[in-house]
Design an enzyme around this catalytic site. Structure first.
Site, PDB file in Angstrom:
ATOM      1  N   CYS A   1      -5.062   4.825 -13.664  1.00  0.00           N
ATOM      2  CA  CYS A   1      -4.697   4.436 -15.026  1.00  0.00           C
ATOM      3  C   CYS A   1      -3.189   4.233 -15.252  1.00  0.00           C
ATOM      4  O   CYS A   1      -2.808   3.282 -15.946  1.00  0.00           O
ATOM      5  CB  CYS A   1      -5.287   5.395 -16.055  1.00  0.00           C
ATOM      6  SG  CYS A   1      -5.376   7.105 -15.578  1.00  0.00           S
TER       7      CYS A   1
ATOM      8  N   ARG B   1      -6.944  13.240  -4.065  1.00  0.00           N
ATOM      9  CA  ARG B   1      -6.750  14.513  -4.767  1.00  0.00           C
ATOM     10  C   ARG B   1      -7.017  15.649  -3.793  1.00  0.00           C
ATOM     11  O   ARG B   1      -8.004  15.615  -3.053  1.00  0.00           O
ATOM     12  CB  ARG B   1      -7.686  14.615  -5.978  1.00  0.00           C
ATOM     13  CG  ARG B   1      -7.439  13.504  -6.992  1.00  0.00           C
ATOM     14  CD  ARG B   1      -8.402  13.561  -8.152  1.00  0.00           C
ATOM     15  NE  ARG B   1      -8.337  12.324  -8.937  1.00  0.00           N
ATOM     16  CZ  ARG B   1      -9.174  12.024  -9.919  1.00  0.00           C
ATOM     17  NH1 ARG B   1     -10.131  12.871 -10.241  1.00  0.00           N
ATOM     18  NH2 ARG B   1      -9.058  10.878 -10.566  1.00  0.00           N
TER      19      ARG B   1
ATOM     20  N   GLN C   1     -12.716   4.766  -6.846  1.00  0.00           N
ATOM     21  CA  GLN C   1     -13.283   4.694  -8.186  1.00  0.00           C
ATOM     22  C   GLN C   1     -13.548   3.246  -8.573  1.00  0.00           C
ATOM     23  O   GLN C   1     -12.746   2.364  -8.287  1.00  0.00           O
ATOM     24  CB  GLN C   1     -12.304   5.309  -9.201  1.00  0.00           C
ATOM     25  CG  GLN C   1     -12.118   6.801  -9.063  1.00  0.00           C
ATOM     26  CD  GLN C   1     -11.180   7.331 -10.126  1.00  0.00           C
ATOM     27  OE1 GLN C   1     -10.062   6.847 -10.274  1.00  0.00           O
ATOM     28  NE2 GLN C   1     -11.626   8.324 -10.872  1.00  0.00           N
TER      29      GLN C   1
ATOM     30  N   ASP D   1     -12.986   1.664 -11.147  1.00  0.00           N
ATOM     31  CA  ASP D   1     -12.184   1.951 -12.333  1.00  0.00           C
ATOM     32  C   ASP D   1     -11.932   0.693 -13.157  1.00  0.00           C
ATOM     33  O   ASP D   1     -11.734  -0.394 -12.607  1.00  0.00           O
ATOM     34  CB  ASP D   1     -10.838   2.528 -11.896  1.00  0.00           C
ATOM     35  CG  ASP D   1     -10.455   3.771 -12.668  1.00  0.00           C
ATOM     36  OD1 ASP D   1     -11.103   4.036 -13.700  1.00  0.00           O
ATOM     37  OD2 ASP D   1      -9.526   4.468 -12.252  1.00  0.00           O
TER      38      ASP D   1
ATOM     39  N   HIS E   1      -9.804  -0.274 -17.092  1.00  0.00           N
ATOM     40  CA  HIS E   1      -9.115   0.201 -18.292  1.00  0.00           C
ATOM     41  C   HIS E   1      -9.054  -0.939 -19.291  1.00  0.00           C
ATOM     42  O   HIS E   1      -8.599  -2.036 -18.972  1.00  0.00           O
ATOM     43  CB  HIS E   1      -7.729   0.723 -17.924  1.00  0.00           C
ATOM     44  CG  HIS E   1      -7.807   1.934 -17.043  1.00  0.00           C
ATOM     45  ND1 HIS E   1      -7.722   1.849 -15.668  1.00  0.00           N
ATOM     46  CD2 HIS E   1      -8.028   3.238 -17.336  1.00  0.00           C
ATOM     47  CE1 HIS E   1      -7.866   3.056 -15.161  1.00  0.00           C
ATOM     48  NE2 HIS E   1      -8.054   3.919 -16.143  1.00  0.00           N
TER      49      HIS E   1
ATOM     50  N   LYS F   1     -14.513  12.117 -23.877  1.00  0.00           N
ATOM     51  CA  LYS F   1     -15.238  11.164 -23.042  1.00  0.00           C
ATOM     52  C   LYS F   1     -16.741  11.300 -23.227  1.00  0.00           C
ATOM     53  O   LYS F   1     -17.231  12.282 -23.790  1.00  0.00           O
ATOM     54  CB  LYS F   1     -14.867  11.352 -21.571  1.00  0.00           C
ATOM     55  CG  LYS F   1     -15.010  12.789 -21.061  1.00  0.00           C
ATOM     56  CD  LYS F   1     -14.536  12.912 -19.630  1.00  0.00           C
ATOM     57  CE  LYS F   1     -14.679  14.359 -19.132  1.00  0.00           C
ATOM     58  NZ  LYS F   1     -14.582  14.467 -17.676  1.00  0.00           N
TER      59      LYS F   1
ATOM     60  N   HIS G   1     -10.987   4.205 -20.712  1.00  0.00           N
ATOM     61  CA  HIS G   1     -11.184   4.353 -19.275  1.00  0.00           C
ATOM     62  C   HIS G   1     -12.694   4.316 -19.024  1.00  0.00           C
ATOM     63  O   HIS G   1     -13.450   4.955 -19.758  1.00  0.00           O
ATOM     64  CB  HIS G   1     -10.668   5.699 -18.771  1.00  0.00           C
ATOM     65  CG  HIS G   1      -9.263   6.041 -19.162  1.00  0.00           C
ATOM     66  ND1 HIS G   1      -8.271   6.266 -18.237  1.00  0.00           N
ATOM     67  CD2 HIS G   1      -8.685   6.236 -20.378  1.00  0.00           C
ATOM     68  CE1 HIS G   1      -7.143   6.580 -18.857  1.00  0.00           C
ATOM     69  NE2 HIS G   1      -7.374   6.570 -20.166  1.00  0.00           N
TER      70      HIS G   1
END
Length: 651
Positions: free
Chosen positions: A337, A366, A384, A386, A388, A472, A518
């Protein structure tokens, strides 16, 4: 007198100090016999705790999540009592309930636990449970708590007490065992009728590799033996479906200590599976107005200081990477992000352009403790799906609803039909965990509630489960074994646009902040593939299977025709392989069944002469003879429709 509001809206009056158990008895003795705990004004507490003021009350039984959690937490204490009885001098770490069952971390000194010891502990737990000892709660001063565990010689409890406030420390006792604990607990041990200690593992104290390795004993308990028996059958089925086992058998992925723990290596067939999932979602995204972007695997440490990720997660991240340039620091990317915020900021935007939807299959890193790594579900590097979305405040709800539609389409295409939408909210009593204003949090939380309601989703609300920057909607998906997994997620964020000073020019020429959404329908490709493999027992739907058709010539005489068929199928974008090993056809069929290839084509004299194929379906056997064009039309249609051959659930 106080007023108690029940879940059906009924209001009853009782004297102050009444317990939830007393209230249950006033309704029905049968109900009272089932009550394990109570939810008072949203907080799960002991059923025997006094209620001193007006409150809403829900009585929790085994059928409630809070009831099960309390049952298993109490079981952890009971197991600890059994361990202390068998192994005097044991020191105790923590013993929480987990999703199914419980564990306790213990320090046995120089001793070690064997399978035979587990049987002794189980027997003792059953014996103690039959005594129906009450769980008693006592509030103690910090000084008294320190004195108790100093006398007992339990340094782990003393370390826990250091971080507690005086006046907020409680002990719980059942039988001869006393523990430092916030609770809650079930009324007495007699509710526990069946027990199974399932596993022994190592766990560093407080999750820190620099601390001592403790022994972690896992267990599960039930209020009836039949429920335990059913659970054990389910666990045997789960072993067969373990994605780590299936990954090896199907040649999908592997791990290497030389590469590093928690860093999966995707083999050709696994890479093909990933690519199919990516292509599937990329097409949906392009049709939905998403714009593809690509960002690097590292970023300046300053980027994550700006986003707040460094402050919240820096200690648990991979160490910053230094360069020959003095003072220059980078990090392995833990999130996509912040990078997408910088892409948005790279050019000016008008209100007419919004929403802007940036999508990336971005790999992030991570640090997970080595003891917490587990196949593809807990890794240190993962990709991910992902995206946005940057939108105006008036667009948030509609955009959120569109993402819900996208997530539900993904789930239905992969036979995940049983799921619950969890609205993950902040813990208002722990404000320091979050960034941003209360006003923006309220707006974001309400937008999620409204969008979910308008889409007709069945939702549950969980406080304290929000991301640090916003609330979320998490999709909790149940697989074929009834296990719940958190997969897709959608998050509303007013805070990162503020931190990155993102703007758009509104219709009145004023500069406004966009709102950021997100979203990740899969969550991560690694975790999603793990859950998918276990859900379908490795029998992937035809459109995803790395090899869709295996062609089995009966002898070398028919190999040329088999390869000719394979070439024709590849020309139709079907994934086919020929098994022309010098093996009997029975073995070829058995091996292909084990490889879980959806279709087999057996080729012999008759098939070659008549230009046909003998079709077998994985798990269904012989489907008879078909012409090659007829067969290809059938499976092309199945691929286009994404027909799912559902695995029968275990009895």
């Amino acid at each position: 007198m106080i007023r108690i509001t029940l879940p059906d809206g009924a209001v009853r009056e009782y004297e102050a100090g009444v317990s939830a158990l007393d209230i249950a008895k006033s309704i029905s003795d049968g109900l009272a016999r089932k009550v394990l705990a109570a939810e008072v004004d949203g907080e799960v507490v002991d059923a025997f705790r006094p209620i001193e003021k007006d409150a809403s009350l829900k009585l929790l039984t085994w059928d409630d999540k809070g009831g099960k959690s309390t049952f298993w937490h109490s079981s952890a204490h009971l197991m600890a009592e059994a361990i202390e009885d068998i192994f005097p001098g044991t020191k105790f770490g923590i013993g929480p309930a987990i999703e199914t069952g419980f564990y306790y971390d213990i320090d046995l000194g120089d001793r070690s636990i064997t399978e035979e010891d587990l049987q002794k502990i189980e027997k003792k737990v059953k014996e103690l449970a039959n005594q129906k000892e009450r769980y008693t709660r006592t509030q103690v001063s910090k000084a008294d708590a320190i004195q108790y565990f100093t006398d007992k010689g339990d340094q782990y409890k003393l370390e826990l007490i250091e971080g507690l406030e005086d006046g907020k420390i409680t002990f719980y006792q059942q039988g001869s065992f006393t523990d430092l604990c916030r609770g809650p607990h079930i009324p007495h041990t007699g509710f526990i009728k069946a027990v199974k200690l399932t596993n022994i593992a190592g766990a560093y104290w407080r999750g820190n590799e620099k601390n001592k390795m403790l022994t972690r004993i896992y267990g599960v308990t039930f209020p009836a033996q039949k429920e335990l028996d059913d659970y054990l059958v389910l666990m045997e089925e789960a072993k067969k479906r373990d994605h780590r086992k299936l990954g090896r058998e199907l040649d999908l992925f592997t791990f290497s200590e030389k590469v590093g723990s928690g860093l999966p290596l995707w083999l050709p067939k696994g890479a093909m599976l990933r690519e199919r999932l990516q292509q599937f979602l990329q097409k949906i995204q392009l049709d939905g107005g998403y714009l593809p972007v690509v960002t690097p695997h590292i970023g300046s440490k300053q980027l994550y200081i700006t986003s707040g990720h460094w402050e919240k997660y820096g200690a648990d991240s991979f160490r910053p990477i230094t360069t020959p340039q003095e003072g220059e620091e980078f990090m392995l990317k833990p999130m996509n992000c912040p990078h997408h915020c910088e892409i948005y900021k790279s050019s000016p935007h008008s209100y007419k352009e919004l929403p802007l939807r940036y999508a990336e299959f971005g790999t992030v890193y991570r640090y997970e403790q080595s003891g917490e790594l587990h196949g593809l579900t807990r890794v240190r590097g993962f990709t991910q799906d992902d995206a946005h979305l940057f939108c105006r405040p008036d667009q948030v709800k509609d955009e959120f609803k569109k993402v819900i539609d996208l997530v539900m389409h993904v789930f239905s295409s992969l036979d995940f039909h049983n799921y619950t939408a969890q609205v993950s909210l902040r813990d208002k009593e722990n404000r320091a965990k979050y960034i941003g204003t209360d006003e923006n949090w309220d707006i974001a939380e309400n937008a999620i509630r409204e969008a979910a309601a308008e889409k007709g989703l069945v939702t549950v609300e969980e406080y304290g489960e929000a991301a640090f920057y916003g609330p979320k909607l998490d999709f909790m998906v149940k697989d074929a074994l009834g296990r719940s997994w958190q997969l897709g997620t959608i998050q509303v964020d007013y805070n990162l646009p503020e931190r990155f000073e993102l703007e758009y020019v509104d219709s009145d020429n004023s500069r406004k902040r966009p709102v950021m959404i997100h979203r990740a329908p899969f969550g991560s490709l690694e975790r999603f593939i793990a859950v998918l493999l276990e859900h379908c027992a490795g029998k992937l739907p035809l459109w995803l299977a790395p090899v869709q058709v295996k062609i089995l010539p009966i002898s070398d005489k028919f190999s040329a025709y088999a390869h000719e068929i394979a070439g024709m199928m590849k020309g139709k974008d079907l994934r086919a392989e020929v098994d022309d090993r010098n093996e009997k056809i029975g073995k070829k069929i058995r091996d292909t069944e084990l490889e879980k290839v959806p279709y087999m084509l057996v080729i012999g004299e008759k098939e070659m002469n008549e230009q046909t194929v003998a079709v077998r379906r994985q798990g269904k056997g012989d489907l008879g003879s078909q012409s090659l064009p007829e067969f290809m039309d059938t499976i092309i249609k199945e691929v286009l429709e994404k027909t799912v051959q559902r695995e029968q659930e275990p009895a």
